[in-house]
Design an enzyme around this catalytic site. Structure first.
Site, PDB file in Angstrom:
ATOM      1  N   THR B 150       0.957  -1.351   0.159  1.00  0.00           N
ATOM      2  CA  THR B 150      -0.176   0.276   0.607  1.00  0.00           C
ATOM      3  C   THR B 150       1.001   0.893   0.206  1.00  0.00           C
ATOM      4  O   THR B 150       1.552   1.843  -0.677  1.00  0.00           O
ATOM      5  CB  THR B 150      -1.168  -0.442   1.040  1.00  0.00           C
ATOM      6  OG1 THR B 150      -0.181  -0.145   3.063  1.00  0.00           O
ATOM      7  CG2 THR B 150      -2.081  -0.570   1.049  1.00  0.00           C
ATOM      8  N   LYS B 176       3.032  -7.217   4.403  1.00  0.00           N
ATOM      9  CA  LYS B 176       2.972  -5.712   3.596  1.00  0.00           C
ATOM     10  C   LYS B 176       3.546  -4.754   4.987  1.00  0.00           C
ATOM     11  O   LYS B 176       2.321  -5.432   6.039  1.00  0.00           O
ATOM     12  CB  LYS B 176       1.887  -5.111   2.713  1.00  0.00           C
ATOM     13  CG  LYS B 176       0.631  -5.312   3.656  1.00  0.00           C
ATOM     14  CD  LYS B 176       0.135  -5.220   4.120  1.00  0.00           C
ATOM     15  CE  LYS B 176      -0.312  -3.276   3.741  1.00  0.00           C
ATOM     16  NZ  LYS B 176      -1.108  -2.271   4.894  1.00  0.00           N
ATOM     17  N   THR B 187       0.004  -8.185  12.973  1.00  0.00           N
ATOM     18  CA  THR B 187      -0.387  -6.546  12.878  1.00  0.00           C
ATOM     19  C   THR B 187       0.102  -6.780  10.813  1.00  0.00           C
ATOM     20  O   THR B 187       0.819  -7.412  10.566  1.00  0.00           O
ATOM     21  CB  THR B 187       0.702  -5.479  13.003  1.00  0.00           C
ATOM     22  OG1 THR B 187       0.646  -6.287  13.851  1.00  0.00           O
ATOM     23  CG2 THR B 187      -0.033  -4.638  14.158  1.00  0.00           C
ATOM     24  N   GLU B 273       5.494   3.933   7.778  1.00  0.00           N
ATOM     25  CA  GLU B 273       5.086   5.655   6.718  1.00  0.00           C
ATOM     26  C   GLU B 273       6.060   6.287   6.683  1.00  0.00           C
ATOM     27  O   GLU B 273       5.955   7.040   8.605  1.00  0.00           O
ATOM     28  CB  GLU B 273       3.691   5.449   7.315  1.00  0.00           C
ATOM     29  CG  GLU B 273       2.736   4.883   6.386  1.00  0.00           C
ATOM     30  CD  GLU B 273       1.351   4.826   6.419  1.00  0.00           C
ATOM     31  OE1 GLU B 273       0.963   4.816   5.315  1.00  0.00           O
ATOM     32  OE2 GLU B 273       1.140   5.507   7.291  1.00  0.00           O
ATOM     33  N   ASN B 395      -0.294  10.449   6.338  1.00  0.00           N
ATOM     34  CA  ASN B 395      -1.209  10.387   6.755  1.00  0.00           C
ATOM     35  C   ASN B 395      -2.678  11.701   6.946  1.00  0.00           C
ATOM     36  O   ASN B 395      -3.949  11.508   6.501  1.00  0.00           O
ATOM     37  CB  ASN B 395      -1.592   9.763   8.247  1.00  0.00           C
ATOM     38  CG  ASN B 395      -0.416   8.019   8.099  1.00  0.00           C
ATOM     39  OD1 ASN B 395      -1.809   7.636   7.229  1.00  0.00           O
ATOM     40  ND2 ASN B 395       0.155   7.919   8.028  1.00  0.00           N
TER      41      ASN B 395
END
Lengths: 400, 400
Positions: B150, B176, B187, B273, B395
């Site tokens: 993603t 991922k 997770t 991220e 985000n």
């Protein structure tokens, strides 16, 4: 019935305060004293962090008698992780303040906030205490509120008045933010004064109730500090009889205290580190109040919800996700969700709504998230803020 | 004994895979299939989030028989909060894959990841499945790993080989990231294959053990996703007898599985991220393993620690603070702390160290935090990353 107004810790009768520049920080006020003209019933709630700063340990002990007459607090240094020296320094702060005011040292509470692990510069602190005692006045409330600020961008003060037995009473308060804020018993520093007359036990009961719906329902970053403390002193200077348990008068006091605590807690969140937006999360239809609180706090505390709010991105899936891991019991297919009054989820699935309208709503400074879990009747409200570039900047260079 | 190498889900014998561009995302591979040439024992762990995506619900049911032969997974859309349609779509994905492969639908697991609350574009997904089945090959491992990404910046794959009974076995895996990562059971998405022969129950036991020290010990942002799943298939294609409980052979398999899971989990965190730094938090001297795990995860998950690491600010007080609210039992005055090998805290208090040296150490890309709680013998390791401007940017505009 009570009325909230922009007052201070010196708004109640018989309280003086001062904020001075002792020199712990380079150029701003960094030491505050609040003193009552007579002994006061006192109560406090403290951090649940296992690593407790020296002033927390000291003040917890001082409060065993439920009586205080003054508080001395500094910013710029937390006096935490400072070992036996730290405890000695906290005791010296109380002792100096007490001596200058002609009190017993056990009548003085101590609080500190700032960087962890650095010994207090007592050569600055001790003259600062002398200067602050000298400066005490009824006009000193705003200065005292400024002197406990760390990364706060504005001082946080509030007051409320109510009447009982034909007497007017005032509750005044001040608090500081604005990082290490997470609901787990008395986040941040808060000091509250009142001229009502209460027993220490009743005062403690009212404080616990007020904290549960105010300071314990806010979150900035999920970190619970080593120094958290909310402390209240009731000196009875307004006259009138003692407010007794089970009476409408004590109830009225409790509501005024709650209003001040809630108002201060919201100010703390509005001034959250780097925050550009204020978020109120209302959860209804929960199976229990505990569930409602868990759910509301999980949403307000989610990094992904907070960044979406920052970016005005109507990514409501993250709200449902946070509800899902909150620990609250509910069935996803019964959840309703509205954002700033716009219904976006019904029965766990998205409804038809205008994405551009939602984006527009999310561009305002105050974001209201309303959730109905469809699992019962209980409710709770939590407050939070967005997660921004500025939060990262502030905390990437806190000590620089 | 096992040896880790840069392999894929197709490294074990008897597995094929493919990743194709179905059109859920604009231009990247977004649909993966992994298939075994024979039935395989299978086990999985799923998100503990109460809001579970349709593919999680579907796959949990499919796994009741502990037998699978294929997995179909898509990125770009989580198929979560999509109601009965979502469940129907997950079933259709399994059904289409099964039909194309000549299997029963209950032998196919389904996983999805991406945005929540949007129906799957089945007009893209169904032809995509047909294309992926057509493309299945032993070279398809890397493509399949790319197709489940993603916000990941690189595909995550790893393999390990070990010998038992004179047979060489391989465990291969892919996973991922890279947001909504928080240790609370499995997770992220992870798919693991092996050509060893195991009973489904034994496989499930090994997986749980491996997950506990790998995927459950990483954190990126404290959010537990609606779609998390780590799934393992053991097809026995390497030959050799069944690996039996209580034998060194099953033990060897467990260690190889753990190595693959740990390696993949660390890759997920390294690609967190916006992350610029990787953080390993080792906690020793804990009263119990549970305490050690809590303490390690609290430090790795603290926003304040993460921003300090980002800013190379040696603000170790935040580490002690996180230990303090972690729930682990310890006495602050017994804590020792070293950062990147430099001792900074002994007995709860700072020792003499060079601040500029610490800053230099914190400027490297891998940060090691070593804590000794002085409360017992138990240990745990957690992995995390820094919190950066880029996390906020990603985000704040995830769907834009």
């Amino acid at each position: 019935m009570h009325e909230v107004f922009p007052g201070h810790v010196t708004s109640p009768a018989g309280f003086l305060a001062a904020g001075v520049h002792a020199g712990i920080k380079r150029s701003r006020e960094d030491l505050a004293i609040i003193a009552s003209d007579r002994q006061a019933a006192a109560a406090a709630v403290f951090t649940t962090n296992r690593v407790k700063a020296a002033p927390v340990l000291y003040t917890r002990r001082a409060l065993r008698g439920n009586r205080l007459q003054a508080v001395v607090a500094n910013s710029g240094n937390a006096n935490a992780c400072t070992g036996p020296t730290g405890y000695r320094d906290a005791r010296t702060m109380a002792g100096d303040t007490a001596r200058a005011l002609g009190l017993k040292a056990t009548r003085v509470a101590v609080a500190s906030t700032g960087v962890i692990g650095v010994p207090l510069p007592m050569d600055q602190v001790r003259p600062g205490i002398a200067a602050a005692v000298h400066a005490l006045s009824v006009e000193g409330g705003p200065g005292a509120a400024r002197a406990i600020m760390t990364t706060d961008t504005f001082p946080k003060t509030l007051a409320a008045r109510f009447s009982a037995h034909g007497t007017e009473y005032i509750v005044g308060g001040m608090a500081k933010g604005s990082g290490m804020i997470h609901p787990q018993m008395a986040t941040t520093l808060g000091f509250i004064t009142t001229d009502a007359c209460l027993d220490g036990t009743d005062l403690a009961g009212c404080l616990r109730q007020a904290i549960d719906v105010s300071f314990n329902m806010i979150t900035v970053d999920g970190d619970t500090s080593t120094n958290d403390m909310v402390l209240v002193m009731a000196n009875g200077a307004a006259g009138g009889p003692r407010l007794l348990p089970g009476t409408p008068e004590l109830e009225a006091f409790g509501q005024a205290l709650e209003a001040v605590c809630t108002g201060l807690a919201k100010q703390v969140v509005m001034d959250g580190e780097g925050a550009t937006k204020f978020m109120e999360v209302k959860v209804g239809g929960a199976a229990s109040v505990k569930d409602a609180r868990k759910a509301a706090r999980a949403v307000a505390g989610s990094s992904l919800v907070k960044t979406a709010v920052f970016g005005a991105d109507g990514n409501w899936g993250r709200i449902l996700c946070a509800l899902g891991y909150s620990g609250a019991r509910f069935r996803p297919e019964r959840v309703n969700l509205a954002i700033c009054g716009l219904k976006v989820v019904s029965g766990g699935c998205p409804v038809n709504y205008s994405e551009s309208h939602l984006k527009e709503l999310l561009s305002s400074r105050e974001i209201l998230v309303s959730v109905h879990l469809g699992a019962g009747e209980a409710e709770a409200i939590s407050w939070g803020c967005d997660l921004t570039y500025e939060y990262v900047r502030i905390n990437g260079s806190y000590r620089s």
